[in-house]
Design an enzyme around this catalytic site. Structure first.
Site, PDB file in Angstrom:
ATOM      1  N   ASP A  34       0.855  -1.193   0.000  1.00 55.79           N
ATOM      2  CA  ASP A  34       0.000   0.000   0.000  1.00 55.79           C
ATOM      3  C   ASP A  34       0.895   1.249   0.000  1.00 55.79           C
ATOM      4  O   ASP A  34       1.901   1.302   0.703  1.00 55.79           O
ATOM      5  CB  ASP A  34      -0.914   0.004   1.232  1.00 55.79           C
ATOM      6  CG  ASP A  34      -2.049   1.008   1.105  1.00 55.79           C
ATOM      7  OD1 ASP A  34      -3.206   0.562   0.974  1.00 55.79           O
ATOM      8  OD2 ASP A  34      -1.778   2.232   1.129  1.00 55.79           O
ATOM      9  N   ILE A  35       0.511   2.250  -0.753  1.00 52.39           N
ATOM     10  CA  ILE A  35       1.327   3.461  -0.886  1.00 52.39           C
ATOM     11  C   ILE A  35       1.318   4.299   0.399  1.00 52.39           C
ATOM     12  O   ILE A  35       2.247   5.080   0.637  1.00 52.39           O
ATOM     13  CB  ILE A  35       0.842   4.298  -2.093  1.00 52.39           C
ATOM     14  CG1 ILE A  35       1.941   5.226  -2.586  1.00 52.39           C
ATOM     15  CG2 ILE A  35      -0.436   5.056  -1.771  1.00 52.39           C
ATOM     16  CD1 ILE A  35       1.657   5.877  -3.924  1.00 52.39           C
ATOM     17  N   ASN A  92     -13.011  -3.000   2.152  1.00 52.47           N
ATOM     18  CA  ASN A  92     -13.959  -1.900   2.187  1.00 52.47           C
ATOM     19  C   ASN A  92     -14.846  -1.976   0.944  1.00 52.47           C
ATOM     20  O   ASN A  92     -14.345  -2.208  -0.163  1.00 52.47           O
ATOM     21  CB  ASN A  92     -13.231  -0.558   2.220  1.00 52.47           C
ATOM     22  CG  ASN A  92     -12.477  -0.353   3.523  1.00 52.47           C
ATOM     23  OD1 ASN A  92     -12.958  -0.733   4.590  1.00 52.47           O
ATOM     24  ND2 ASN A  92     -11.291   0.229   3.438  1.00 52.47           N
ATOM     25  N   GLU A 100     -12.242   3.587  -1.456  1.00 52.72           N
ATOM     26  CA  GLU A 100     -11.756   4.712  -2.262  1.00 52.72           C
ATOM     27  C   GLU A 100     -11.442   4.299  -3.689  1.00 52.72           C
ATOM     28  O   GLU A 100     -11.607   5.092  -4.614  1.00 52.72           O
ATOM     29  CB  GLU A 100     -10.499   5.314  -1.604  1.00 52.72           C
ATOM     30  CG  GLU A 100     -10.783   5.972  -0.264  1.00 52.72           C
ATOM     31  CD  GLU A 100      -9.514   6.429   0.434  1.00 52.72           C
ATOM     32  OE1 GLU A 100      -8.425   6.269  -0.144  1.00 52.72           O
ATOM     33  OE2 GLU A 100      -9.638   6.935   1.556  1.00 52.72           O
ATOM     34  N   VAL A 101     -10.926   3.098  -3.845  1.00 52.14           N
ATOM     35  CA  VAL A 101     -10.536   2.627  -5.179  1.00 52.14           C
ATOM     36  C   VAL A 101     -11.544   1.566  -5.631  1.00 52.14           C
ATOM     37  O   VAL A 101     -11.687   0.524  -4.972  1.00 52.14           O
ATOM     38  CB  VAL A 101      -9.111   2.046  -5.169  1.00 52.14           C
ATOM     39  CG1 VAL A 101      -8.731   1.570  -6.566  1.00 52.14           C
ATOM     40  CG2 VAL A 101      -8.106   3.081  -4.664  1.00 52.14           C
ATOM     41  N   HIS A 105     -10.229  -5.047  -3.522  1.00 48.04           N
ATOM     42  CA  HIS A 105      -8.915  -5.266  -2.923  1.00 48.04           C
ATOM     43  C   HIS A 105      -9.059  -5.695  -1.477  1.00 48.04           C
ATOM     44  O   HIS A 105      -9.930  -5.220  -0.761  1.00 48.04           O
ATOM     45  CB  HIS A 105      -8.021  -4.015  -3.019  1.00 48.04           C
ATOM     46  CG  HIS A 105      -8.680  -2.756  -2.560  1.00 48.04           C
ATOM     47  ND1 HIS A 105      -9.621  -2.076  -3.318  1.00 48.04           N
ATOM     48  CD2 HIS A 105      -8.541  -2.029  -1.420  1.00 48.04           C
ATOM     49  CE1 HIS A 105     -10.022  -1.005  -2.676  1.00 48.04           C
ATOM     50  NE2 HIS A 105      -9.398  -0.945  -1.506  1.00 48.04           N
ATOM     51  N   HIS A 107      -7.129  -5.709   2.041  1.00 43.44           N
ATOM     52  CA  HIS A 107      -6.025  -5.171   2.814  1.00 43.44           C
ATOM     53  C   HIS A 107      -5.501  -6.278   3.729  1.00 43.44           C
ATOM     54  O   HIS A 107      -6.275  -6.900   4.455  1.00 43.44           O
ATOM     55  CB  HIS A 107      -6.484  -4.019   3.717  1.00 43.44           C
ATOM     56  CG  HIS A 107      -7.007  -2.818   2.991  1.00 43.44           C
ATOM     57  ND1 HIS A 107      -6.261  -1.662   2.835  1.00 43.44           N
ATOM     58  CD2 HIS A 107      -8.194  -2.569   2.391  1.00 43.44           C
ATOM     59  CE1 HIS A 107      -6.988  -0.759   2.178  1.00 43.44           C
ATOM     60  NE2 HIS A 107      -8.160  -1.274   1.907  1.00 43.44           N
TER      61      HIS A 107
HETATM   62  P1  5GP Z   1      -9.794   1.624   0.132  1.00 41.90           P
HETATM   63  O1  5GP Z   1     -10.019   2.858   0.945  1.00 41.90           O
HETATM   64  O2  5GP Z   1     -10.383   1.740  -1.244  1.00 41.90           O
HETATM   65  O3  5GP Z   1     -10.231   0.354   0.840  1.00 41.90           O
HETATM   66  O4  5GP Z   1      -8.235   1.455  -0.009  1.00 41.90           O
HETATM   67  C1  5GP Z   1      -7.497   1.990  -1.057  1.00 41.90           C
HETATM   68  C2  5GP Z   1      -6.043   1.849  -0.695  1.00 41.90           C
HETATM   69  O5  5GP Z   1      -5.284   2.068  -1.847  1.00 41.90           O
HETATM   70  C3  5GP Z   1      -5.564   2.855   0.366  1.00 41.90           C
HETATM   71  O6  5GP Z   1      -5.034   2.140   1.482  1.00 41.90           O
HETATM   72  C4  5GP Z   1      -4.511   3.667  -0.377  1.00 41.90           C
HETATM   73  O7  5GP Z   1      -3.414   4.027   0.442  1.00 41.90           O
HETATM   74  C5  5GP Z   1      -4.107   2.738  -1.499  1.00 41.90           C
HETATM   75  N1  5GP Z   1      -3.633   3.415  -2.701  1.00 41.90           N
HETATM   76  C6  5GP Z   1      -4.222   4.455  -3.327  1.00 41.90           C
HETATM   77  N2  5GP Z   1      -3.529   4.802  -4.418  1.00 41.90           N
HETATM   78  C7  5GP Z   1      -2.469   3.950  -4.487  1.00 41.90           C
HETATM   79  C8  5GP Z   1      -1.405   3.793  -5.425  1.00 41.90           C
HETATM   80  O8  5GP Z   1      -1.263   4.529  -6.398  1.00 41.90           O
HETATM   81  N3  5GP Z   1      -0.515   2.794  -5.176  1.00 41.90           N
HETATM   82  C9  5GP Z   1      -0.646   1.955  -4.089  1.00 41.90           C
HETATM   83  N4  5GP Z   1       0.292   1.002  -3.949  1.00 41.90           N
HETATM   84  N5  5GP Z   1      -1.648   2.072  -3.209  1.00 41.90           N
HETATM   85  C10 5GP Z   1      -2.561   3.049  -3.405  1.00 41.90           C
END
Ligand code: 5GP
Length: 120
Positions: A34-35, A92, A100-101, A105, A107
């Site tokens: 994760d970034i 999520n 968010e994405v 995915h 975690h």
């Molecule tokens: P969500 O909130 O959708 O469950 O999690 C999205 C995750 O993607 C977050 O933990 C965020 O830090 C990670 N993320 C967002 N953009 C990038 C990216 O460009 N590269 C990587 N490796 N992780 C990302």
């Protein structure tokens, strides 16, 4: 089924348009750091197929894709040394879930005691 948006960041990672730090990969699955890690270990495990949510995945993924995603999570847990110390898996979904994405995915977090699951 929710329409899949090919412009999402994980789709770009899968197409090689954005770099990632790969932890594990097979025909159906990619796992990468994760970034913005929320724990000492924070890896995202994604199917390579175009699935927004766990519902999409459950409805449309092949048996091979489903098996691969589950096995990839276990591989990541082992690769990161979290088998004995423990880990947290989190998915999520949608707006209330804080997704968010819009590409499914999982975690995989660990590396320290993670405390209570929610701070509401
Ligand atoms: P969500 O909130 O959708 O469950 O999690 C999205 C995750 O993607 C977050 O933990 C965020 O830090 C990670 N993320 C967002 N953009 C990038 C990216 O460009 N590269 C990587 N490796 N992780 C990302």
């Amino acid at each position: 089924m929710t329409p899949y948006d090919d412009s999402n960041i994980f789709a770009k990672i899968l197409r090689g348009e954005i770099p990632n730090t790969t932890v594990y990969e097979d025909d159906h699955t990619l796992a990468f750091e994760d970034i913005a890690p929320q724990a000492p270990v924070h890896v995202l495990v994604i199917p390579k197929g175009k699935y927004v949510s766990m519902i999409d995945f459950a409805e449309a993924a092949t048996e091979a894709e489903m098996a691969a995603l589950n096995r990839a999570v276990a591989h990541v847990i082992k690769i990161k040394g979290l088998s004995e110390s423990g880990h947290r898996l989190l998915v999520n979904g949608g707006s209330d879930g804080g997704q968010e994405v819009p590409h499914l995915h999982i975690h995989v977090c660990g590396g320290k005691p993670l405390g209570p699951m929610f701070t509401l």
